[in-house]
Design an enzyme around this catalytic site. Structure first.
Site, PDB file in Angstrom:
ATOM      1  N   HIS A  54       0.845  -1.197   0.175  1.00 38.02           N
ATOM      2  CA  HIS A  54       0.200  -0.007   0.107  1.00 38.02           C
ATOM      3  C   HIS A  54       0.718   1.258   0.142  1.00 38.02           C
ATOM      4  O   HIS A  54       1.390   1.572   0.885  1.00 38.02           O
ATOM      5  CB  HIS A  54      -0.987  -0.123   1.298  1.00 38.02           C
ATOM      6  CG  HIS A  54      -2.085   0.909   1.159  1.00 38.02           C
ATOM      7  ND1 HIS A  54      -3.214   0.749   1.892  1.00 38.02           N
ATOM      8  CD2 HIS A  54      -2.126   2.236   0.603  1.00 38.02           C
ATOM      9  CE1 HIS A  54      -3.784   1.832   1.783  1.00 38.02           C
ATOM     10  NE2 HIS A  54      -3.217   2.718   0.906  1.00 38.02           N
ATOM     11  N   HIS A  88      -5.346  -0.612   6.171  1.00 41.78           N
ATOM     12  CA  HIS A  88      -4.987   0.208   7.221  1.00 41.78           C
ATOM     13  C   HIS A  88      -6.003   0.203   8.375  1.00 41.78           C
ATOM     14  O   HIS A  88      -6.561   1.337   8.884  1.00 41.78           O
ATOM     15  CB  HIS A  88      -4.822   1.736   6.780  1.00 41.78           C
ATOM     16  CG  HIS A  88      -5.477   2.394   5.875  1.00 41.78           C
ATOM     17  ND1 HIS A  88      -6.975   2.268   6.111  1.00 41.78           N
ATOM     18  CD2 HIS A  88      -5.366   2.875   4.603  1.00 41.78           C
ATOM     19  CE1 HIS A  88      -7.645   2.671   4.912  1.00 41.78           C
ATOM     20  NE2 HIS A  88      -6.884   3.242   3.978  1.00 41.78           N
ATOM     21  N   ASP A  98       1.203   2.615   3.720  1.00 44.21           N
ATOM     22  CA  ASP A  98       0.337   3.706   3.295  1.00 44.21           C
ATOM     23  C   ASP A  98       1.063   4.981   3.088  1.00 44.21           C
ATOM     24  O   ASP A  98       0.555   6.207   3.304  1.00 44.21           O
ATOM     25  CB  ASP A  98      -0.793   3.896   4.368  1.00 44.21           C
ATOM     26  CG  ASP A  98      -1.990   4.743   3.801  1.00 44.21           C
ATOM     27  OD1 ASP A  98      -2.174   4.873   2.424  1.00 44.21           O
ATOM     28  OD2 ASP A  98      -2.946   5.045   4.557  1.00 44.21           O
ATOM     29  N   HIS A 103       3.142  14.487   0.485  1.00 43.94           N
ATOM     30  CA  HIS A 103       2.592  15.483  -0.033  1.00 43.94           C
ATOM     31  C   HIS A 103       3.482  16.750   0.125  1.00 43.94           C
ATOM     32  O   HIS A 103       4.957  16.322   0.352  1.00 43.94           O
ATOM     33  CB  HIS A 103       1.536  15.962   0.905  1.00 43.94           C
ATOM     34  CG  HIS A 103       0.275  15.326   1.161  1.00 43.94           C
ATOM     35  ND1 HIS A 103      -0.541  15.204  -0.032  1.00 43.94           N
ATOM     36  CD2 HIS A 103       0.158  14.233   1.947  1.00 43.94           C
ATOM     37  CE1 HIS A 103      -1.629  14.251   0.394  1.00 43.94           C
ATOM     38  NE2 HIS A 103      -1.211  13.675   1.578  1.00 43.94           N
ATOM     39  N   GLY A 126      -2.109  12.132   5.475  1.00 42.42           N
ATOM     40  CA  GLY A 126      -0.958  11.378   4.811  1.00 42.42           C
ATOM     41  C   GLY A 126       0.184  11.639   5.405  1.00 42.42           C
ATOM     42  O   GLY A 126       0.707  12.615   5.897  1.00 42.42           O
TER      43      GLY A 126
END
Length: 426
Positions: A55, A233, A306, A310, A325
């Site tokens: 992921h 998650h 995950d 950014h 995130g």
């Protein structure tokens, strides 16, 4: 030929050594040494199968300012990952065979970690029309998901499970009830109330997992093949309990947990720092402890990052406006090696399994045990401690909630099919 001398071996079967590992022709040739052009001193280190991340968000196409295939896959090999599943919530979404094929071809040309794209379950991830699963699989897709969005229509999810079942493709779900989640930015509860922040309740996750498991029961009853549901998650004690109960009942469900949900709690949000803003949100200590128990008892099949990069400017916005995130590809294993194995005595064999054979089983891949003839996709890990410094990340997201944490277990050598793709030997 590469010879790694005097190194301990760790895989899902256990620990052994020290041994002298001879690598050539893309495979482990011997565990008893031999002549080699390059010799690596593995004293004090341990060798494991290469990690697989189920992921990760690599942002290409469309948001390359945040991450691209090169920076993301370089971050992956620096984190010990030889294989990585990229999420399809890009711009445009990865929902066609052509898009899957383009990612595979570009990643292969880079020669870093091997990319295994996930494809969207529905066109444009709109939750309405199913994508052509068979053609996507032929192009290289390894699972279907609308991750980044929730599957609000149970009928569409059921149809997706039925479509994917004969192909052996898992369907992965971002399990949150959108109506309960609403605009929550942190875990719903007394702390959110104290801070005056909108909360995302743990019941949003539990309610959606409960529904999705019922959809899985329906698909299992209606399909001659076995539909496979993967819960992404997991963050709550109740969500974990639901998955545990389903597994005990024999349902074909798997689940993952992230490094941030395993090492951080909602208490980090007291500073209003957007670095800790993630979806699903960081929960309470009771939830975190439940996840750790789930790692041990097999309820959780894999640790998945995950990884969600950014720009610095985005993560410096106020907490309500900053995006969700956390980037973690480069620190995931050292973080859990230190926080779980060193500090809590979590079995190293099991930890390595959660990064290797566990995620491989989710995708239906065979295990990678360290023996003669095994593919030489490997990672050499150094227990020596050093602090997390995001300014040295390969990822474009050079920030971290773990900045300054002193961690051991750093990947110092990563090989993909016998090729060195990352080297940080002293």
């Amino acid at each position: 030929m590469i010879l790694i001398r005097n190194v301990r071996l760790v895989d899902a079967m256990g620990e052994r050594g020290p041994l002298d590992v001879l690598i050539g022709e893309g495979r482990i040739l011997s565990l008893e040494g031999g002549e080699a052009k390059q010799v690596v001193d593995g004293t004090g280190c341990f060798l494991a199968p290469g990690f697989l991340d189920l992921h990760a968000h690599l942002r290409e196409p469309g948001e390359e300012v945040k991450e691209d295939l090169f920076s993301g896959l370089l971050a992956a090999v620096r984190g010990g990952y030889t294989d990585l599943v990229s999420m399809p919530n890009t711009n445009p979404p990865v929902d066609t065979p052509e898009a899957v094929r383009a990612l595979k071809e570009k990643a292969k040309a880079l020669g870093l970690a091997r990319l295994h794209p996930a494809a969207a379950l529905t066109e444009k991830q709109e939750g309405k029309t199913l994508t052509p699963a068979g053609l996507l699989q032929e192009a290289g897709a390894v699972l279907l998901t609308d991750d980044g969005r929730t599957n609000e229509d149970a009928g569409v999810l059921a149809a997706g499970l039925l479509m994917a079942a004969p192909l052996g493709l898992p369907v992965a779900v971002h399990a949150e009830d959108a109506g309960l989640r609403r605009n929550g930015v942190m875990n719903d509860g007394p702390l959110a109330d104290l801070l005056g922040l909108p909360g995302n309740p743990p019941e949003a996750e539990a309610a959606r997992i409960a529904r999705d498991l019922e959809v899985l029961r329906y698909a299992l009853r209606r399909s001659p093949a076995t539909p496979r549901l993967h819960v992404q998650h997991l963050s709550t004690k109740r969500g974990l309990e639901l998955v545990r109960e389903a597994k005990r009942a024999g349902l074909p469900v798997t689940a993952e947990a992230t490094p941030h949900h395993l090492t951080l709690t909602e208490e980090a949000l007291r500073t209003f720092d957007p670095l800790f803003k993630v979806a699903p949100p960081l929960r309470g200590e009771e939830d975190r402890e439940a996840l750790l128990e789930g790692l041990l008892d097999g309820t959780l099949d894999a640790i998945a990052t995950d990884h969600a990069p950014h720009t610095q400017a985005e993560k410096e916005m106020d907490l309500l406006r900053a995006p969700f995130g956390i980037p973690s590809l480069e620190v995931a294993f050292p973080l859990l090696y230190t926080e779980l194995h060193l500090k809590r005595g979590f079995p190293l064999r099991r930890l390595v399994e959660l990064f290797t054979d566990g995620p491989r089983r989710v995708l239906g891949l065979p295990p990678l045990h360290l023996e003669e003839g095994t593919e030489a996709s490997l990672v050499l890990l150094d227990p020596k401690e050093r602090p997390v410094d995001p300014q040295g990340f390969a990822s474009k997201a050079r920030f971290s909630p773990w900045t300054g944490w002193r961690l051991g277990g750093w990947p110092v050598l990563t090989l993909v099919e016998g090729r060195i793709v990352h080297e940080a030997l002293e």
